[in-house]
Write an enzyme that holds these catalytic residues in place. Structure first.
Site, short mmCIF file in Angstrom:
data_model
loop_
_atom_site.label_atom_id
_atom_site.label_comp_id
_atom_site.label_asym_id
_atom_site.label_seq_id
_atom_site.Cartn_x
_atom_site.Cartn_y
_atom_site.Cartn_z
N SER A 45 16.41 9.92 3.70
CA SER A 45 16.05 10.92 2.69
C SER A 45 16.09 10.30 1.30
O SER A 45 17.07 9.64 0.94
CB SER A 45 17.01 12.12 2.72
N VAL A 61 21.31 5.41 -1.36
CA VAL A 61 20.78 4.14 -0.84
C VAL A 61 19.25 4.20 -0.74
O VAL A 61 18.56 3.25 -1.12
CB VAL A 61 21.41 3.79 0.53
N CYS A 62 18.71 5.33 -0.29
CA CYS A 62 17.25 5.47 -0.22
C CYS A 62 16.64 5.42 -1.61
O CYS A 62 15.58 4.83 -1.82
CB CYS A 62 16.88 6.79 0.47
N ASP A 63 17.32 6.03 -2.58
CA ASP A 63 16.90 6.01 -3.97
C ASP A 63 16.84 4.56 -4.48
O ASP A 63 15.81 4.12 -5.01
CB ASP A 63 17.89 6.85 -4.79
N THR A 113 13.98 2.52 -2.69
CA THR A 113 12.63 2.87 -3.10
C THR A 113 12.36 2.39 -4.53
O THR A 113 11.27 1.88 -4.82
CB THR A 113 12.40 4.39 -2.95
#
Length: 171
Positions: free
Chosen positions: A58, A63-65, A68
């Protein structure tokens, strides 16, 4: 022959990956996901480009932030011949809002919420959560898988250097 159970962990807790495992050298499976404007997007939409396909649980997690944002920076350096796609189960509206807030312009965020088409085709759908595991796939201009990195612990970032090295070999 029984298929081996594939797992990743989230904070050490094992989770099951379902779908077809992809391997380097095989043709990249096509998939259908939803863009931020609700249009349908397929891998075949990126003909004649090298694709970095990142799957993340998500965008609204730290971590995804970070991942990306990092690939957004790298995409700018890699140029127009490379498409960087980040696919999650987040709704397209949430992805659009996140991209606007984060200033993401070089990565295309795509949602697999409808059919889990990507998650099943690439073997990164997490059975227990119906989220995507953290993984990076590199697909060449002829739609052949050239690199696969499944991140074993969801709270870890991918090995960016290994991904960039794989891309470098194709450019």
């Amino acid at each position: 022959m029984e298929e081996q159970k594939r797992t990743v962990t989230m904070k050490g807790k094992p989770l099951t990956l379902v779908g077809s495992e992809v391997k380097v050298g095989q043709p990249a499976p096509d998939f259908e996901v939803i863009a931020n404007d609700m249009s349908s997007v397929k891998l075949s939409s990126f003909k004649d480009k090298v694709c970095i396909i990142c799957s993340v649980p998500s965008l609204d997690t730290s971590v995804c932030d970070m991942e990306t944002r990092r690939f957004n920076e790298e995409a700018q350096r890699l140029g127009k011949g490379v498409a960087v796609l980040t696919i999650s189960m987040d709704l397209p509206f949430a992805q659009k809002r996140w991209c606007g807030a984060a200033g993401i312009k070089n990565v295309q965020t795509l949602s697999d919420y409808r059919d889990a088409s990507f998650g099943n085709a690439y073997g990164v759908l997490i059975k227990e959560l119906r989220l995507l595991g953290r993984a990076v796939f590199v697909v060449d201009k002829k739609d052949i898988i050239r690199y696969v990195q499944i991140v074993n612990e969801l709270t870890n970032e991918p090995d960016y250097d290994a991904v960039l090295e794989a891309i470098g070999k194709l450019l």
